[in-house]
Write a protein that holds these residues in place. Structure first.
Motif, PDB file in Angstrom:
ATOM      1  N   TYR A   6       0.845  -1.191   0.000  1.00  0.00           N
ATOM      2  CA  TYR A   6       0.000   0.000   0.000  1.00  0.00           C
ATOM      3  C   TYR A   6       0.885   1.248   0.000  1.00  0.00           C
ATOM      4  N   TYR A  25      -0.104  -0.689  -4.782  1.00  0.00           N
ATOM      5  CA  TYR A  25      -1.044   0.418  -4.884  1.00  0.00           C
ATOM      6  C   TYR A  25      -0.303   1.696  -4.558  1.00  0.00           C
ATOM      7  N   PRO A  32      -7.639   0.111  -4.122  1.00  0.00           N
ATOM      8  CA  PRO A  32      -7.662  -1.332  -4.363  1.00  0.00           C
ATOM      9  C   PRO A  32      -8.921  -1.954  -3.766  1.00  0.00           C
TER      10      PRO A  32
END
Length: 141
Positions: A6, A25, A32
């Motif tokens: 992330y 991401y 996501p």
């Protein structure tokens, strides 16, 4: 196993796991899928974002029930005593500064099960040395 990096940009600090499906991401892209990852790592992201609490909540939302969130940030919280004695953080472009207590408080606000919050160190190539970090691990319940 499904892992989400992330805020990982181009995936430069992803682990090499040949048994895992790894997704990256970058903060600012379309979010996501929620609740589908076994592990979400958010490493060296929160010190750069405008709202670290909202960012960590978004990352935690990507964990499935029973999934893990791993957070790592520079330990840069400076006390008055540190300033007086010339012990200042070595990285100055970060807009947020963290301590063990602040990482613990963020993880507690998520409502999961905190497994660990601790201080450590990492080697940073562009600094030619090590830097202090705070690491946290929480399980979504």
């Amino acid at each position: 196993m499904r892992l989400l990096d992330y805020g990982g940009g181009e995936g430069g600090i992803q682990p090499v796991l040949n048994f895992a499906e790894i997704h990256t991401y970058d903060v600012g892209e379309c979010r996501p899928s929620l609740g589908i990852y076994d592990v979400v790592q958010c490493m060296h992201v929160l010190e750069h974002v405008g709202n670290p609490l909202a960012t960590i909540r978004e990352a935690f939302d990507c964990c499935m029930i029973g999934g893990l969130l791993y957070v790592e940030v520079p330990y840069e919280f400076t006390t008055v005593e540190d300033c007086v004695n010339g012990r200042l953080p070595c990285i100055d472009e970060h807009i947020n500064k963290f301590s063990i207590e602040s990482v613990r408080a963020m993880l507690e606000s998520l409502g999961g099960n905190i497994l660990s919050v601790e201080e450590g160190s990492i080697e940073i190539l562009h600094l030619n040395g090590s830097a202090r970090v705070v690491r946290g691990l929480a399980r979504r319940i």
